[in-house]
Write a protein that holds these residues in place. Structure first.
Motif, short mmCIF file in Angstrom:
data_model
loop_
_atom_site.label_atom_id
_atom_site.label_comp_id
_atom_site.label_asym_id
_atom_site.label_seq_id
_atom_site.Cartn_x
_atom_site.Cartn_y
_atom_site.Cartn_z
N ASP A 1 64.93 76.18 -83.56
CA ASP A 1 63.58 75.83 -84.01
C ASP A 1 62.78 75.07 -82.95
O ASP A 1 61.64 74.69 -83.19
CB ASP A 1 63.65 74.98 -85.28
CG ASP A 1 64.18 75.76 -86.46
OD1 ASP A 1 64.05 77.00 -86.46
OD2 ASP A 1 64.72 75.13 -87.39
N GLN A 2 63.41 74.85 -81.79
CA GLN A 2 62.77 74.07 -80.74
C GLN A 2 62.09 74.98 -79.70
O GLN A 2 62.67 75.98 -79.29
CB GLN A 2 63.80 73.18 -80.02
CG GLN A 2 64.53 72.22 -80.94
CD GLN A 2 63.61 71.18 -81.51
OE1 GLN A 2 62.97 70.44 -80.77
NE2 GLN A 2 63.51 71.12 -82.83
N ALA A 3 60.89 74.60 -79.29
CA ALA A 3 60.16 75.33 -78.25
C ALA A 3 60.30 74.56 -76.94
O ALA A 3 60.11 73.34 -76.91
CB ALA A 3 58.69 75.44 -78.62
N VAL A 4 60.65 75.27 -75.89
CA VAL A 4 60.75 74.66 -74.56
C VAL A 4 59.47 75.01 -73.81
O VAL A 4 59.17 76.18 -73.58
CB VAL A 4 61.99 75.17 -73.80
CG1 VAL A 4 62.06 74.54 -72.41
CG2 VAL A 4 63.26 74.89 -74.60
N LEU A 5 58.72 73.96 -73.45
CA LEU A 5 57.45 74.14 -72.75
C LEU A 5 57.60 73.74 -71.30
O LEU A 5 58.18 72.68 -70.99
CB LEU A 5 56.36 73.27 -73.38
CG LEU A 5 56.12 73.39 -74.87
CD1 LEU A 5 54.98 72.47 -75.29
CD2 LEU A 5 55.81 74.82 -75.25
N LEU A 6 57.05 74.54 -70.41
CA LEU A 6 56.96 74.19 -69.00
C LEU A 6 55.55 73.66 -68.76
O LEU A 6 54.57 74.37 -69.00
CB LEU A 6 57.24 75.40 -68.11
CG LEU A 6 58.60 76.06 -68.32
CD1 LEU A 6 58.75 77.25 -67.37
CD2 LEU A 6 59.74 75.07 -68.13
N ILE A 7 55.46 72.41 -68.32
CA ILE A 7 54.17 71.75 -68.12
C ILE A 7 53.75 71.98 -66.68
O ILE A 7 54.53 71.76 -65.74
CB ILE A 7 54.27 70.23 -68.40
CG1 ILE A 7 54.96 69.97 -69.75
CG2 ILE A 7 52.90 69.59 -68.32
CD1 ILE A 7 54.28 70.56 -70.95
N GLU A 8 52.50 72.42 -66.50
CA GLU A 8 51.98 72.76 -65.17
C GLU A 8 50.83 71.83 -64.77
O GLU A 8 50.11 71.32 -65.63
CB GLU A 8 51.45 74.18 -65.15
CG GLU A 8 52.47 75.24 -65.45
CD GLU A 8 51.88 76.64 -65.45
OE1 GLU A 8 50.64 76.79 -65.42
OE2 GLU A 8 52.67 77.60 -65.49
N ASP A 9 50.70 71.66 -63.47
CA ASP A 9 49.56 70.97 -62.89
C ASP A 9 49.22 71.72 -61.61
O ASP A 9 50.08 71.86 -60.73
CB ASP A 9 49.88 69.51 -62.60
CG ASP A 9 48.66 68.70 -62.19
OD1 ASP A 9 47.54 69.07 -62.58
OD2 ASP A 9 48.83 67.69 -61.48
N ASP A 10 48.02 72.24 -61.51
CA ASP A 10 47.60 73.05 -60.36
C ASP A 10 48.56 74.21 -60.09
O ASP A 10 48.89 74.52 -58.95
CB ASP A 10 47.45 72.19 -59.11
CG ASP A 10 46.26 71.27 -59.18
OD1 ASP A 10 45.26 71.63 -59.83
OD2 ASP A 10 46.31 70.16 -58.58
N GLY A 11 49.03 74.86 -61.16
CA GLY A 11 49.87 76.03 -61.02
C GLY A 11 51.33 75.74 -60.72
O GLY A 11 52.14 76.66 -60.63
N GLU A 12 51.70 74.48 -60.59
CA GLU A 12 53.08 74.08 -60.30
C GLU A 12 53.71 73.50 -61.56
O GLU A 12 53.08 72.71 -62.26
CB GLU A 12 53.12 73.01 -59.21
CG GLU A 12 52.54 73.44 -57.88
CD GLU A 12 53.50 74.29 -57.07
OE1 GLU A 12 54.71 74.11 -57.21
OE2 GLU A 12 53.01 75.14 -56.31
N THR A 13 54.96 73.87 -61.84
CA THR A 13 55.67 73.28 -62.97
C THR A 13 56.07 71.86 -62.59
O THR A 13 56.74 71.65 -61.57
CB THR A 13 56.91 74.11 -63.33
OG1 THR A 13 56.49 75.43 -63.67
CG2 THR A 13 57.67 73.50 -64.49
#
Length: 93
Positions: free
Chosen positions: A17-29
């Motif tokens: 039930d958990q979502a894994v999100l990749l957080i980006e800044d200027d196209g970089e994770t």
């Protein structure tokens, strides 16, 4: 900890039930966050969904689904795949 503000996030995968999100800044994770999938907007509950996530004091305060950006990224990925899948001409042609 992330600075306060809004970031682009991409749903990488679901683990139960958990979502894994990749957080980006200027196209970089720059970070990875795991959230209860129920916190995501219904339309954004799928892999590769692009979200706008707002953080305050390290906590997620707001999540919005970015339908246009999700579609644009999908089209770019498909275009790259199509280009790479074309066979190079053989020596006869």
């Amino acid at each position: 900890m992330l600075d306060d503000g809004s970031y682009t996030a991409v749903v990488d995968r679901f683990e139960g039930d958990q979502a894994v999100l990749l957080i980006e800044d200027d196209g970089e994770t720059i970070d990875e966050r795991v959230l209860d999938g129920e916190r995501l907007p219904e339309a954004g509950r799928h892999a590769d969904a692009v979200l706008k996530v707002t953080f305050v004091d390290g906590d997620v305060k707001e999540i919005n689904y970015e339908a246009d950006e999700t579609e644009a990224r999908s089209e770019r990925a498909q275009s790259r795949f199509d280009r790479l899948s074309r066979r190079p001409p053989d020596d006869d042609g």
